[in-house]
Design a protein around this motif. Structure first.
Motif, mmCIF file in Angstrom:
data_model
loop_
_atom_site.group_PDB
_atom_site.id
_atom_site.type_symbol
_atom_site.label_atom_id
_atom_site.label_comp_id
_atom_site.label_asym_id
_atom_site.label_seq_id
_atom_site.Cartn_x
_atom_site.Cartn_y
_atom_site.Cartn_z
ATOM 1 N N UNK A 115 2.104 -2.377 -5.910
ATOM 2 C CA UNK A 115 2.685 -1.046 -5.826
ATOM 3 C C UNK A 115 1.823 0.032 -6.321
ATOM 4 N N UNK A 116 0.742 0.314 -5.853
ATOM 5 C CA UNK A 116 -0.478 1.301 -6.125
ATOM 6 C C UNK A 116 0.030 2.682 -5.547
ATOM 7 N N UNK A 117 0.349 3.687 -6.161
ATOM 8 C CA UNK A 117 0.636 4.921 -5.718
ATOM 9 C C UNK A 117 -0.576 5.922 -6.000
ATOM 10 N N UNK A 118 -1.275 6.651 -5.209
ATOM 11 C CA UNK A 118 -2.104 7.730 -5.600
ATOM 12 C C UNK A 118 -1.548 9.035 -5.216
ATOM 13 N N UNK A 119 -1.462 10.089 -6.092
ATOM 14 C CA UNK A 119 -0.861 11.508 -5.711
ATOM 15 C C UNK A 119 -1.750 12.398 -6.311
ATOM 16 N N UNK A 120 -1.606 13.616 -5.397
ATOM 17 C CA UNK A 120 -2.301 14.732 -5.819
ATOM 18 C C UNK A 120 -1.372 16.031 -5.237
ATOM 19 N N UNK A 121 -1.029 16.870 -6.321
ATOM 20 C CA UNK A 121 -0.228 18.076 -6.015
ATOM 21 C C UNK A 121 -0.911 19.287 -6.338
ATOM 22 N N UNK A 122 -1.605 20.004 -5.393
ATOM 23 C CA UNK A 122 -2.388 21.022 -5.457
ATOM 24 C C UNK A 122 -1.681 22.156 -6.031
#
Length: 193
Positions: A115-122
């Motif tokens: 269940x890997x999640x990779x996120x970026x919020x600019x």
């Protein structure tokens, strides 16, 4: 003469008594073979660059380090990669491992699984979210890769692929396909209004 005999007899008893005592163990007892060398709960690992800026922060609910294998097992790891002037990349998974490099090698790796999640919020609010069963991250290079299926959701729509290589510092993702599974993108029509 009697004193000399008593001293020799006493010394002989000490030598015999010490030879019967158990020595210092030279190998790990079989009962302890698979156990961790150290264990931590709710651990936070912070790594800085040579110039003192924050490189990454790794938190984990449960950390077990095995010195012989040079591996650290993680439960519920959360990894945040920092790059000055850019929004951080945040990753989470159910399990993971941290492999420190051998002496003389440069790079450590963090492998995330389940269940890997990779996120970026600019800063402008734009968000990218990637999900996959497994991901290998090289924190120093801010590089990630997987040969598992990935789903990438962004402001523009959804992309699916059978693997990925990503330069997270530059925000460049290279998608992989197979003969039966091409890279597939569905664009959000709202973006074209």
């Amino acid at each position: 003469m009697l004193v000399l005999v008593v001293v020799i007899a006493g010394t002989a008893l000490l030598v015999v008594d010490r030879s019967d005592a158990p020595g210092v163990p030279t190998a790990v007892p079989e009962a302890r073979e698979g156990e961790a060398d150290f264990f931590m709960e709710r651990a936070i690992v912070t790594q800085y660059r040579a110039d003192g800026t924050l490189e990454y922060r790794l938190t984990s609910d449960d950390v077990r380090h095995f010195e012989r294998d040079a591996i650290t097992r993680l439960a519920q790891p959360r990894l945040t990669l920092h790059d000055p002037g850019r929004a951080p990349w945040q990753m989470s998974a159910a399990t993971g491992t941290l492999r420190r490099p051998p002496v003389g090698a440069v790079e450590e790796t963090v492998s995330l699984e389940d269940g890997v999640v990779l996120e970026q919020t600019r800063q402008d609010g734009e968000q990218i979210r990637l999900s996959t069963p497994a991901l290998t991250v090289y924190p120093r290079r801010q590089y990630a890769e997987t040969d598992h299926d990935v789903i990438i959701d962004s402001l523009f729509g959804r992309t699916t692929a059978t693997g990925l290589e990503g330069d997270l510092q530059l925000g460049m993702l290279t998608f992989h396909s197979s003969e039966t599974e091409p890279v597939h993108t569905v664009l959000d029509p709202e973006q074209f209004k």
